[in-house]
Design a protein around this motif. Structure first.
Motif, PDB file in Angstrom:
ATOM      1  N   SER A 204       0.868  -1.247  -0.055  1.00  0.00           N
ATOM      2  CA  SER A 204      -0.091  -0.106   0.206  1.00  0.00           C
ATOM      3  C   SER A 204       0.936   1.283  -0.013  1.00  0.00           C
ATOM      4  O   SER A 204       0.321   2.259  -0.395  1.00  0.00           O
ATOM      5  N   ASP A 205       1.971   1.170   0.604  1.00  0.00           N
ATOM      6  CA  ASP A 205       3.097   2.511   0.504  1.00  0.00           C
ATOM      7  C   ASP A 205       3.931   2.383  -0.898  1.00  0.00           C
ATOM      8  O   ASP A 205       4.067   3.321  -1.344  1.00  0.00           O
ATOM      9  N   VAL A 206       4.176   1.336  -1.437  1.00  0.00           N
ATOM     10  CA  VAL A 206       5.096   1.324  -2.408  1.00  0.00           C
ATOM     11  C   VAL A 206       4.251   1.652  -3.674  1.00  0.00           C
ATOM     12  O   VAL A 206       4.931   2.467  -4.664  1.00  0.00           O
ATOM     13  N   THR A 207       2.933   1.490  -3.720  1.00  0.00           N
ATOM     14  CA  THR A 207       2.055   1.931  -4.987  1.00  0.00           C
ATOM     15  C   THR A 207       2.138   3.418  -4.913  1.00  0.00           C
ATOM     16  O   THR A 207       1.888   4.098  -6.016  1.00  0.00           O
ATOM     17  N   ARG A 208       2.331   4.121  -3.727  1.00  0.00           N
ATOM     18  CA  ARG A 208       2.274   5.433  -3.685  1.00  0.00           C
ATOM     19  C   ARG A 208       3.665   6.148  -4.038  1.00  0.00           C
ATOM     20  O   ARG A 208       3.699   7.501  -4.151  1.00  0.00           O
ATOM     21  N   MET A 209       4.751   5.572  -3.846  1.00  0.00           N
ATOM     22  CA  MET A 209       6.154   6.135  -3.998  1.00  0.00           C
ATOM     23  C   MET A 209       6.352   6.775  -5.178  1.00  0.00           C
ATOM     24  O   MET A 209       6.098   6.138  -6.349  1.00  0.00           O
ATOM     25  N   GLY A 210       6.803   8.021  -5.141  1.00  0.00           N
ATOM     26  CA  GLY A 210       7.278   8.588  -6.303  1.00  0.00           C
ATOM     27  C   GLY A 210       8.512   9.538  -5.969  1.00  0.00           C
ATOM     28  O   GLY A 210       9.073   9.721  -4.970  1.00  0.00           O
ATOM     29  N   ARG A 211       8.949  10.431  -6.891  1.00  0.00           N
ATOM     30  CA  ARG A 211       9.929  11.114  -6.644  1.00  0.00           C
ATOM     31  C   ARG A 211       9.884  12.355  -5.669  1.00  0.00           C
ATOM     32  O   ARG A 211      10.692  12.755  -4.964  1.00  0.00           O
ATOM     33  N   ARG A 244      16.844   5.013 -13.776  1.00  0.00           N
ATOM     34  CA  ARG A 244      16.360   4.688 -15.015  1.00  0.00           C
ATOM     35  C   ARG A 244      14.920   5.257 -15.112  1.00  0.00           C
ATOM     36  O   ARG A 244      14.378   4.868 -16.136  1.00  0.00           O
ATOM     37  N   ILE A 245      14.251   5.641 -14.229  1.00  0.00           N
ATOM     38  CA  ILE A 245      12.855   6.167 -14.467  1.00  0.00           C
ATOM     39  C   ILE A 245      12.645   7.471 -15.161  1.00  0.00           C
ATOM     40  O   ILE A 245      13.434   8.346 -14.730  1.00  0.00           O
ATOM     41  N   ASP A 246      11.629   7.587 -15.915  1.00  0.00           N
ATOM     42  CA  ASP A 246      11.672   8.882 -16.727  1.00  0.00           C
ATOM     43  C   ASP A 246      11.409   9.726 -15.572  1.00  0.00           C
ATOM     44  O   ASP A 246      10.539   9.638 -14.648  1.00  0.00           O
ATOM     45  N   LEU A 247      12.069  10.901 -15.502  1.00  0.00           N
ATOM     46  CA  LEU A 247      12.014  12.079 -14.672  1.00  0.00           C
ATOM     47  C   LEU A 247      10.565  12.690 -14.538  1.00  0.00           C
ATOM     48  O   LEU A 247      10.145  13.171 -13.624  1.00  0.00           O
ATOM     49  N   GLY A 248       9.760  12.498 -16.044  1.00  0.00           N
ATOM     50  CA  GLY A 248       8.393  13.083 -15.708  1.00  0.00           C
ATOM     51  C   GLY A 248       7.440  12.207 -15.140  1.00  0.00           C
ATOM     52  O   GLY A 248       6.016  12.381 -14.997  1.00  0.00           O
TER      53      GLY A 248
END
Length: 368
Positions: A204-211, A244-248
Motif C-alpha cells: 500500500s505504500d510502495v504503490t504511492r512512492m514517487g520522486r 532509470r525512471i523517466d523524470l516526468g
C-alpha cells in the motif's frame, strides 16, 4: 474503445426509454446524474461517503435501539472509525457488515462471553479470520461502553487463537538473486523488487512512492496503514533503478498504460512475475518486507533500528518479522560481543589448521 467502469455505478433504461443512473453499494443506493455531467464528481463523492457511513440503510433513526446493528452503526459513524486509514477501515467494515447481517437484530446486551467463544471456535481453522473477528467485536463493545450504549464486554478474557503458521514466507537470498537474474536492471519487475526489499514497506505504500518522496537521500513516506512516518535511506541497488525512471513519471511503478497500480493489482502482478521466472509458490511482496527485516537483523541491527525502517511500533512484531535471520551468524556475533578474544582465537585456530595441512601435503610430496 472499452468502457470505463465506475465502482458502485450502474444504469438502466426507464419506461420512457431514457437512460437513468444510480449508485448502489453496501446497501446504500441513490439516483445519480449522467457521468459526463459537471455535477457527477460531487454527487459520486457524496454517495461514497454515505455508503461508507451506512447511508439510509444504516440510519440510526431507523434501527431498533439496543441491537447489535445499532451498536455497530454507532461505531461506524464515529470519528474513531473515520480516523482509521482506509486500508484498515475497508476490511474492518467488511467483517462488521457480515456479522451484522447474521446477528444485527439481536440485543447487544445479550451477547455473552460463551457466545463469542463459540463464534471464535467455529473459525479456529482460520486463525487470522478468528482473531480479526475477536478484535473487531472487542473494538465495537469497547466503543459502546465508552458511550454508555452497553455495560458489558463479552470479549473480555477471551484469548486469540494461536496461529502456527509464519504468515507470508520470507524470501531467501537465493530466491532474491534468482529474481534479479531473471529480470535485469531497468525492468519494472527489478524496480518493484528493489523497492519492496530495500525499503521494507507494505504494498500500500510502495504503490504511492514517487520522486516527491525522495528527500535528502531517503524515501520519506507516511505509512497508509498505521500513519507512521518513516524515512528510509536509498541503497545503491535501489538508486540504480530509480535513475532509470523517466523524470516526468509521477510514481515509480506504473502499469503498461501508464496508470498507478492498485494495492491488490500490484501484489497480484508481482506474484505472477515470481511464478513466471520459475520461483516456487508462496512468495509475495510482503515476504520481501520480511526479508528486509531479516537482512537487517543478520547485519547486527537492533530491534529499534529495524523498526525505524519498517515502521513497526511493537518490538514483538519486529522480532516476528526478523525470525528468519541466520541464527548461527547472529549467535557468533553475540558471542564475539561477549568475548572479543574469541574471534582472534578462532582465526589463530584456522591458521594452525591450514599450516598443519600444508605441512602434511609437503611430506606427502617428499615421499613421492
Amino acid at each position: 474503445m472499452s468502457k470505463v467502469r465506475i465502482k458502485g455505478l450502474s444504469s438502466y433504461v426507464d419506461r420512457h426509454g431514457r437512460r437513468r443512473w444510480r449508485f448502489r453499494q453496501r446497501g446504500y443506493q441513490c439516483p445519480m446524474p449522467d457521468p459526463q455531467s459537471r455535477e457527477f464528481a460531487d454527487a459520486y463523492a457524496a454517495a461514497l461517503r454515505a455508503s461508507e457511513t451506512g447511508g439510509n440503510r444504516n440510519s440510526l433513526a431507523r434501527i431498533p435501539a439496543g441491537t447489535i446493528r445499532a451498536l455497530s452503526v454507532h461505531y461506524l459513524q464515529s470519528q474513531e472509525f473515520q480516523a482509521l486509514a482506509e486500508a484498515t477501515r475497508t476490511p474492518r467494515r467488511r467483517i462488521i457488515d457480515k456479522f451484522v447481517d447474521e446477528f444485527g437484530s439481536l440485543p447487544a446486551a445479550r451477547l455473552e462471553r460463551q457466545h463469542v467463544t463459540k463464534l471464535i471456535s467455529k473459525r479456529s481453522g482460520t486463525p487470522a479470520a478468528a482473531n480479526e473477528l475477536l478484535k473487531v467485536l472487542r473494538v465495537i463493545y469497547s466503543h459502546g461502553q465508552r458511550h454508555g450504549l452497553v455495560s458489558i464486554d463479552p470479549t473480555q478474557g477471551i484469548r486469540k487463537v494461536k496461529d502456527q503458521s509464519e504468515g507470508h514466507r520470507t524470501w531467501t537470498d537465493d530466491e532474491i538473486e534468482h529474481f534479479r537474474k531473471s529480470y535485469p536492471s531497468g525492468t519494472r519487475e527489478r524496480l518493484a523488487l528493489e523497492l519492496f526489499l530495500c525499503t521494507g514497506q507494505r504494498v500500500s505504500d510502495v504503490t504511492r512512492m514517487g520522486r516527491q518522496h525522495l528527500k535528502g537521500g531517503a524515501i520519506s513516506i507516511t505509512q497508509q496503514k498505521t500513519g507512521q512516518p518513516v524515512a528510509v535511506p536509498v541503497l545503491p541497488e535501489l538508486q540504480a533503478e530509480i535513475d532509470r525512471i523517466d523524470l516526468g513519471q509521477a510514481m515509480f511503478i506504473l502499469t503498461d498504460r501508464g496508470a498507478p497500480y492498485g494495492v491488490k493489482s500490484l501484489s497480484q502482478w508481482f506474484v505472477a512475475r515470481t511464478k513466471a521466472c520459475g520461483l516456487p509458490d508462496g512468495l509475495s511482496p510482503h515476504g520481501l518486507r520480511k526479508a528486509c527485516a531479516r537482512r537487517l537483523a543478520e547485519a547486527g541491527c537492533s530491534p529499534h533500528e529495524i523498526a525505524a525502517i519498517t515502521g513497526h511500533r511493537s518490538l514483538s512484531e519486529v522480532a516476528r518479522y526478523s525470525r528468519a535471520a541466520d541464527r548461527l551468524k547472529l549467535a557468533r556475533q553475540a558471542m564475539h560481543k561477549l568475548s572479543p578474544d574469541m574471534e582472534r582465537e578462532q582465526n589463530l585456530a584456522n591458521q594452525e589448521g591450514r599450516l598443519a595441512n600444508s605441512h602434511t601435503n609437503n611430506l606427502k610430496g617428499n615421499e613421492k
